[in-house]
Enzyme design. Structure first.
Site, short mmCIF file in Angstrom:
data_model
loop_
_atom_site.label_atom_id
_atom_site.label_comp_id
_atom_site.label_asym_id
_atom_site.label_seq_id
_atom_site.Cartn_x
_atom_site.Cartn_y
_atom_site.Cartn_z
N ASN A 59 0.72 -1.37 0.03
CA ASN A 59 0.20 -0.01 -0.06
C ASN A 59 1.01 1.26 0.12
OD1 ASN A 59 -0.28 -1.42 2.92
ND2 ASN A 59 -1.10 0.53 3.45
N ASP A 60 0.80 1.97 0.91
CA ASP A 60 1.58 3.37 0.90
C ASP A 60 2.85 3.70 0.54
OD1 ASP A 60 -1.06 3.51 2.32
OD2 ASP A 60 -0.25 4.45 3.93
N SER A 109 2.79 3.68 8.28
CA SER A 109 3.57 4.51 7.40
C SER A 109 4.11 5.79 7.97
CB SER A 109 2.50 5.39 6.31
OG SER A 109 1.88 4.71 5.38
N ARG A 163 -1.47 8.63 13.24
CA ARG A 163 -0.34 8.11 12.62
C ARG A 163 0.30 8.66 11.42
NH1 ARG A 163 -5.08 4.98 12.19
NH2 ARG A 163 -6.30 5.54 10.36
N ASP A 164 1.08 8.09 10.79
CA ASP A 164 1.75 8.59 9.28
C ASP A 164 2.55 10.00 9.45
OD1 ASP A 164 0.09 6.50 8.79
OD2 ASP A 164 -1.45 7.80 7.65
N GLU A 210 -5.56 10.74 6.81
CA GLU A 210 -4.55 9.91 6.75
C GLU A 210 -3.38 10.61 6.10
OE1 GLU A 210 -6.09 6.08 5.50
OE2 GLU A 210 -5.73 5.50 7.64
C1 FRU Z 1 -3.24 4.62 4.70
C2 FRU Z 1 -2.84 3.93 5.79
C3 FRU Z 1 -2.24 4.74 6.85
C4 FRU Z 1 -1.55 3.69 7.59
C5 FRU Z 1 -1.13 2.50 6.65
C6 FRU Z 1 -1.29 1.04 7.21
O1 FRU Z 1 -3.54 3.77 3.54
O2 FRU Z 1 -4.08 3.23 6.38
O3 FRU Z 1 -2.91 5.52 7.64
O4 FRU Z 1 -0.18 4.00 8.23
O5 FRU Z 1 -2.14 2.69 5.41
O6 FRU Z 1 -0.62 0.33 6.13
#
Ligand code: FRU
Length: 481
Positions: free
Chosen positions: A40-41, A101, A159-160, A218
């Site tokens: 993913n990210d 992330s 987060r992030d 996010e």
């Molecule tokens: C966005 C997210 C972030 C998180 C990550 C987890 O896609 O939900 O907020 O850190 O993916 O994989």
């Protein structure tokens, strides 16, 4: 679980899974994708030590959600990528449900990763730690543990971290959720990346004159571009309107001004970053030559995700092509980085005439430019299409889960399209980056071509694109015991 057990499982998954993944006709030819498992990210994008470093959220052990890892690739040219040692695995109590992330900065000539340690409890609640890891001489990362605990007055959805340097301090934007379920962006400051002070709620739902605007924002990113401070974020919970917010979650930006004295951010309205079907969690970095580059996830955490046919081959999702952001005359432009021209084959097709007479063109791995003066339509491998009627650009595809057609829209004066195609993706850049529409799609492997239609003239340039995706470095003496 210990790092050794996870790595043993990874070895088995890779040995068993890679030959299967590589047989998938939908395997991308030049986009960053996972060897196996779910991506993913994009995370930790940075240029350092003469290379671009790009990390991404990775779940190598299943094509589903789980405790995410950080995969790591590097490149000198943004075209050919080399696998690096896996950067982060969820082994510690403070990250046991995922190394979520985050971002990278260079300090003391070492890449420092700031990421979220995610912890879920049996009652469904969670907490989050913002953590630090530092690059070692062998290219691995040594965890330093949490540097920020859950801030008071927010839920466990924090987060992030995205970190940058300004004057003598490090600054961080961090996604958070207020107890009344409003998404917020927090601003922190640190002299050394370990001691962090919460300065302000910088932006968010019900902040800065904005009405209710989602329950979680996010993956924030904040940077100076031209004479503006741009805030990227991914609001969740916006209701779809006729032509806006049509995906489950949005990725977009605000244009504004950050005051480093008052720690306030004045901004305008929210703009979607990509008007297509899949685009989420973009992250930028500033290059040594002063460009602002961005990768996004060419995917979304929606119902379509694990229904992709690639899941049967043990992999899912990929990143967008690297894009350059430019801010000019109050408008953010987004174009493929110029380095991608290196993918073009030497043969360039130049063709002008009535759209319906245009030759069928390869759509498996190619680049198409169209000078548009009148209406036309274009079908991609009989599975997606683009129609310009003089007022609206309609991008339609067959949804692989529902088997229904669905559309996305752009309105304006169209004069140019740049379209980048890979085995299972389409990225459309409108009027040299004024807007962008991206999608994954999964046509039959037998259908490889795109075809124009319409009784008006079009002017086309087309290149096949090479696939130099992975570079195999020669083993060095340190690799051989
Ligand atoms: C966005 C997210 C972030 C998180 C990550 C987890 O896609 O939900 O907020 O850190 O993916 O994989």
């Amino acid at each position: 679980m210990s790092e050794v057990s996870l790595l043993k499982q990874l070895t088995r998954s890779l040995m068993a899974g890679l030959p299967i993944a590589n047989q998938d006709p939908h395997r991308q030819k030049w986009h960053v994708m996972p060897a196996i498992g779910a991506l993913n990210d994009p995370n930790g994008f940075i240029q350092a030590h003469g290379r671009y470093h790009l990390f991404h959220q990775w779940n190598p052990l299943t094509c589903g959600t789980g405790a995410s890892w950080w995969a790591h690739l590097s490149s000198t040219d943004l075209v050919t990528w080399q696998h690096e040692p896996v950067a982060l695995l969820p082994t510690e109590d403070y990250e046991i449900n995922g190394c979520y992330s985050g971002s990278a900065v260079l300090k003391d000539d070492k890449i420092h990763l700031l990421y979220t340690g995610n912890v879920k409890f049996k009652d469904g609640s969670r907490t989050a730690w913002q953590c630090l890891a530092i690059e070692q001489a062998d290219g691995t990362y040594e965890k330093q543990g949490p540097v920020i605990a859950l801030p008071e007055g927010y839920t466990g959805h924090v987060r992030d971290p995205k970190v940058w340097q300004h004057d003598d301090f490090w600054y961080m934007v961090l996604a958070a959720q207020a107890p009344d379920l409003q998404g917020k962006i927090l601003l922190y400051r640190s002299p050394d990346l370990t001691q962090w002070e919460l300065l302000n709620e910088l932006a968010g739902s019900c902040v800065n004159q904005l009405a209710e605007f989602g329950y979680m924002w996010e993956c924030p990113d904040l940077f100076r571009l031209g004479n503006a401070d741009i805030l990227l974020c991914c609001p969740q919970g916006l209701a779809a309107k006729e032509y806006e917010y049509l995906n489950l979650y949005q990725a977009g930006y605000f244009i504004g001004e950050l005051d480093y004295q008052t720690h306030r951010y004045q901004h305008g309205s929210f703009h979607e970053m990509d008007l297509g079907f899949e685009f989420y969690a973009p992250q930028t970095t500033e290059t040594e030559d002063g460009r602002r580059l961005m990768f996004g996830w060419l995917g979304l955490p929606d119902d379509n995700r694990f229904a992709q046919p690639t899941v049967q081959y043990g992999w899912v999702d990929c990143l967008t092509c690297p894009r350059e952001l430019i801010y000019r005359d109050g408008q953010l432009y987004q174009t493929p980085v110029s380095e991608l021209k290196a993918l073009r084959s030497t043969h360039e097709l130049n063709w002008s005439g009535l759209a319906e007479n245009a030759p069928a063109l390869d759509a498996m791995s190619s680049e198409l430019h169209v000078d548009v003066s009148s209406p036309f339509s274009l079908s991609f491998r009989e599975n997606a299409s683009l129609k310009w009627d003089g007022q609206q650009l309609i991008f339609t595809r067959l949804n692989w889960r529902t088997q229904q057609e669905e559309s996305r829209y752009w309105f304006g004066e169209l004069d140019h399209l740049q379209i980048l195609l890979d085995a299972s993706s389409i990225e459309i850049f409108i009027n040299h980056g004024e807007a962008c529409m991206s999608a994954r799609y999964f046509p039959s492997a037998q259908k490889t071509q795109m075809k124009f239609d319409g009784a008006h003239p079009v002017s086309i340039r087309h290149w096949l694109l090479h696939s130099p995706m992975l570079e195999c470095p020669q083993p060095t003496s340190s690799d051989v015991p």
